[in-house]
Design a protein around this motif. Structure first.
Motif, PDB file in Angstrom:
ATOM      1  N   ASP A 223       0.825  -1.199   0.000  1.00 31.32           N
ATOM      2  CA  ASP A 223       0.000   0.000   0.000  1.00 31.32           C
ATOM      3  C   ASP A 223       0.863   1.254   0.000  1.00 31.32           C
ATOM      4  O   ASP A 223       1.972   1.281   0.545  1.00 31.32           O
ATOM      5  CB  ASP A 223      -0.913   0.037   1.236  1.00 31.32           C
ATOM      6  CG  ASP A 223      -1.977  -1.049   1.207  1.00 31.32           C
ATOM      7  OD1 ASP A 223      -2.354  -1.468   0.092  1.00 31.32           O
ATOM      8  OD2 ASP A 223      -2.421  -1.478   2.290  1.00 31.32           O
ATOM      9  N   ASP A 224       0.340   2.313  -0.613  1.00 37.19           N
ATOM     10  CA  ASP A 224       0.963   3.632  -0.478  1.00 37.19           C
ATOM     11  C   ASP A 224       0.664   4.165   0.913  1.00 37.19           C
ATOM     12  O   ASP A 224      -0.406   3.915   1.467  1.00 37.19           O
ATOM     13  CB  ASP A 224       0.424   4.601  -1.532  1.00 37.19           C
ATOM     14  CG  ASP A 224       0.830   4.219  -2.943  1.00 37.19           C
ATOM     15  OD1 ASP A 224       1.845   3.516  -3.089  1.00 37.19           O
ATOM     16  OD2 ASP A 224       0.127   4.610  -3.896  1.00 37.19           O
ATOM     17  N   MET A 225       1.588   4.922   1.472  1.00 37.86           N
ATOM     18  CA  MET A 225       1.415   5.453   2.816  1.00 37.86           C
ATOM     19  C   MET A 225       1.671   6.956   2.832  1.00 37.86           C
ATOM     20  O   MET A 225       2.386   7.490   1.983  1.00 37.86           O
ATOM     21  CB  MET A 225       2.344   4.735   3.800  1.00 37.86           C
ATOM     22  CG  MET A 225       2.161   3.226   3.825  1.00 37.86           C
ATOM     23  SD  MET A 225       2.978   2.453   5.234  1.00 37.86           S
ATOM     24  CE  MET A 225       1.920   2.980   6.574  1.00 37.86           C
TER      25      MET A 225
ATOM     26  N   PRO B  60       5.180  -1.238   7.638  1.00 38.16           N
ATOM     27  CA  PRO B  60       4.928  -2.677   7.473  1.00 38.16           C
ATOM     28  C   PRO B  60       5.828  -3.256   6.393  1.00 38.16           C
ATOM     29  O   PRO B  60       5.872  -2.726   5.276  1.00 38.16           O
ATOM     30  CB  PRO B  60       3.446  -2.738   7.071  1.00 38.16           C
ATOM     31  CG  PRO B  60       3.125  -1.390   6.531  1.00 38.16           C
ATOM     32  CD  PRO B  60       4.029  -0.421   7.210  1.00 38.16           C
ATOM     33  N   ARG B  61       6.535  -4.311   6.738  1.00 37.95           N
ATOM     34  CA  ARG B  61       7.418  -4.982   5.788  1.00 37.95           C
ATOM     35  C   ARG B  61       7.099  -6.472   5.748  1.00 37.95           C
ATOM     36  O   ARG B  61       6.485  -7.022   6.664  1.00 37.95           O
ATOM     37  CB  ARG B  61       8.885  -4.776   6.196  1.00 37.95           C
ATOM     38  CG  ARG B  61       9.373  -3.349   5.987  1.00 37.95           C
ATOM     39  CD  ARG B  61       9.534  -3.064   4.510  1.00 37.95           C
ATOM     40  NE  ARG B  61      10.019  -1.708   4.251  1.00 37.95           N
ATOM     41  CZ  ARG B  61       9.253  -0.717   3.829  1.00 37.95           C
ATOM     42  NH1 ARG B  61       7.950  -0.918   3.652  1.00 37.95           N
ATOM     43  NH2 ARG B  61       9.759   0.466   3.579  1.00 37.95           N
TER      44      ARG B  61
ATOM     45  N   ALA C 135       4.446   0.767   2.272  1.00 35.51           N
ATOM     46  CA  ALA C 135       4.273  -0.559   2.858  1.00 35.51           C
ATOM     47  C   ALA C 135       4.902  -1.622   1.965  1.00 35.51           C
ATOM     48  O   ALA C 135       4.879  -1.520   0.736  1.00 35.51           O
ATOM     49  CB  ALA C 135       2.792  -0.855   3.077  1.00 35.51           C
ATOM     50  N   GLY C 136       5.465  -2.640   2.604  1.00 38.07           N
ATOM     51  CA  GLY C 136       6.095  -3.720   1.852  1.00 38.07           C
ATOM     52  C   GLY C 136       5.088  -4.553   1.102  1.00 38.07           C
ATOM     53  O   GLY C 136       3.940  -4.715   1.519  1.00 38.07           O
TER      54      GLY C 136
ATOM     55  N   GLY D 210       6.054  -9.049  -3.903  1.00 36.98           N
ATOM     56  CA  GLY D 210       5.565  -7.871  -4.621  1.00 36.98           C
ATOM     57  C   GLY D 210       6.356  -6.631  -4.246  1.00 36.98           C
ATOM     58  O   GLY D 210       6.991  -6.560  -3.195  1.00 36.98           O
ATOM     59  N   GLU D 211       6.330  -5.621  -5.099  1.00 41.95           N
ATOM     60  CA  GLU D 211       7.093  -4.405  -4.848  1.00 41.95           C
ATOM     61  C   GLU D 211       6.458  -3.580  -3.734  1.00 41.95           C
ATOM     62  O   GLU D 211       5.258  -3.703  -3.450  1.00 41.95           O
ATOM     63  CB  GLU D 211       7.172  -3.562  -6.125  1.00 41.95           C
ATOM     64  CG  GLU D 211       5.827  -3.070  -6.627  1.00 41.95           C
ATOM     65  CD  GLU D 211       5.948  -2.238  -7.891  1.00 41.95           C
ATOM     66  OE1 GLU D 211       4.919  -1.722  -8.363  1.00 41.95           O
ATOM     67  OE2 GLU D 211       7.070  -2.095  -8.404  1.00 41.95           O
ATOM     68  N   ASN D 212       7.262  -2.757  -3.104  1.00 43.04           N
ATOM     69  CA  ASN D 212       6.762  -1.879  -2.044  1.00 43.04           C
ATOM     70  C   ASN D 212       5.889  -0.777  -2.634  1.00 43.04           C
ATOM     71  O   ASN D 212       6.040  -0.383  -3.793  1.00 43.04           O
ATOM     72  CB  ASN D 212       7.925  -1.232  -1.289  1.00 43.04           C
ATOM     73  CG  ASN D 212       8.728  -2.241  -0.492  1.00 43.04           C
ATOM     74  OD1 ASN D 212       8.305  -3.371  -0.292  1.00 43.04           O
ATOM     75  ND2 ASN D 212       9.893  -1.829  -0.042  1.00 43.04           N
ATOM     76  N   GLY D 213       4.988  -0.284  -1.809  1.00 42.88           N
ATOM     77  CA  GLY D 213       4.218   0.886  -2.190  1.00 42.88           C
ATOM     78  C   GLY D 213       5.077   2.135  -2.071  1.00 42.88           C
ATOM     79  O   GLY D 213       6.270   2.068  -1.770  1.00 42.88           O
TER      80      GLY D 213
END
Length: 395
Positions: free
Chosen positions: A134-136, A160-161, A251-252, A257-260
């Protein structure tokens, strides 16, 4: 030409809405105003276009950053094109609409629309597919000086990772089983009036799979909080409301999957010297009435240091003089704002006997003609009271 509505207002979301919230809001509006549901309704068609235009900007992080900083002006012809310089065709809108709902879009096909309302084939969810984080959003207060000159900060954030024990699967044994409620599709069909609407499956949260043995370390979430040191580079010229995007710092992701992305919203503090309006600055400079009467040179604070400003003889109190190019630098490299200098008379205090005597002698030598503004006021007062006497009834 009618003024465009704010894109966040169009979609009915807050300015700090997540990508998922923006997508969900657009889905609802697109479903409500789609031409297939409103044949011949021009008003609905315009709202459908308006929602599509807002979504096209806000779901794209780069476009959204430009819009947050510059508003609709960011997409005017002079700032890099956009709707005012061409706009989206209906084919573009339907293509994007189809992609949003999982179809193929394309002109009049409306593949995504048909699939969303129950038609088309359902796709089973790959339980091992990577999922982007997720974007944060993070808010930070910075000093006025940092906004003017730019700075670099290191901030500690707990983000979150991916869980190191289960590698983001959320499962203790690495296994996920197909959800019995949706049979692996991640959605369920629910009848709503004339339509059969597909909704996210509540049992699996849209994953299509469930975990029978949750990971003990992350309790099945696939993620764990981790403190990270993030270097934040603040460019010169930012203002309150400016937003910085740090790609891959959100968020991881899950299952590789790639991080946000991480979006940092800035709140700029006030200055003890300047007032700011966009790229322009304002400053009050105290001046002796005697110096203003005789003419003098004063020192003026600017972002570049002290500058000298010559005051002509007879400069009045409150006079504003402009120093061009001495304001804030533009983020887009389009020059700098101006600095407006307001002359404020400062009356001397704590005078000794000789100073008072000198002022009294000066006052005796002053003539009415030395104060033209006072003379004009007295003349206007005489005219005003003369009118008053003429208007009042005679006794």
């Amino acid at each position: 030409m009618a003024q465009k509505r704010d894109y966040y207002e169009v979609l009915g979301v807050a300015k700090d809405a997540t990508a998922d919230q923006i997508k969900s809001a657009y889905r609802k509006l697109a479903m409500k105003y789609h031409p297939d549901r409103n044949p011949g309704d021009k008003a609905a068609e315009e709202k459908f276009k308006e929602a599509a235009e807002a979504y096209d900007v806000l779901h794209d992080p780069e476009k959204r950053q430009r819009y947050d900083q510059f508003g609709h002006q960011a997409f005017d012809g002079g700032v890099g094109g956009g709707y005012g310089a061409g706009g989206m065709s209906m084919d573009d809108i339907f293509a994007a609409f189809g992609d949003l709902f999982g179809g193929h879009g394309g002109g009049g096909g409306f593949g995504g629309f048909e699939e969303f309302f129950g038609g088309g084939r359902q796709r089973r969810v790959d339980p091992n597919a990577p999922r982007r984080g997720d974007d944060m959003t993070f808010r930070i207060n910075i000093d006025f000086d940092e906004a003017v000159f730019g700075s670099e900060r290191t901030i500690d954030l707990q983000l979150p990772r991916e869980c190191e024990e289960c590698h983001g699967t959320g499962s203790a044994d690495g296994k996920r089983t197909m959800c019995k409620e949706c049979r692996g599709t991640g959605t369920k069909e629910v009848r709503s009036g004339l339509f059969q609407v597909r909704q996210t499956c509540r049992a699996c949260g849209g994953e299509g799979t469930v975990i029978e043995k949750p990971c003990r370390k992350c309790h099945g979430s696939g993620q764990q909080p981790k403190t990270e040191h993030i270097t934040l580079k603040i460019p010169a010229g930012v203002d309150t409301g400016s937003r910085l995007r740090l790609a891959g710092k959100g968020a991881g992701g899950l299952r590789g999957g790639e991080n946000g992305d991480l979006y940092v919203h800035l709140q700029v503090g006030e200055s003890d010297i300047f007032e700011r309006d966009g790229l322009n600055l304002y400053v009050d400079v105290p001046v002796s009435p005697v110096d203003a009467a005789l003419g003098c040179t004063v020192e003026v604070p600017t972002p570049d240091g002290l500058a000298e400003l010559k005051l002509p003889a007879g400069t009045p109190n409150g006079k504003i003089l402009r120093l061009r190019g001495k304001g804030i630098a533009s983020l887009r490299g389009l020059g700098r704002g101006d600095l407006d200098v307001r002359i404020v008379f400062e009356v001397p205090v704590d005078l000794d006997r000789k100073q008072k005597a000198a002022l009294e002698d000066f006052n005796k030598r002053i003539k009415p003609g030395n104060f033209p503004e006072l003379a004009r006021l007295k003349q206007r007062m005489n005219v005003f009271f003369s009118h008053k006497e003429k208007l009042q009834p005679k006794k």
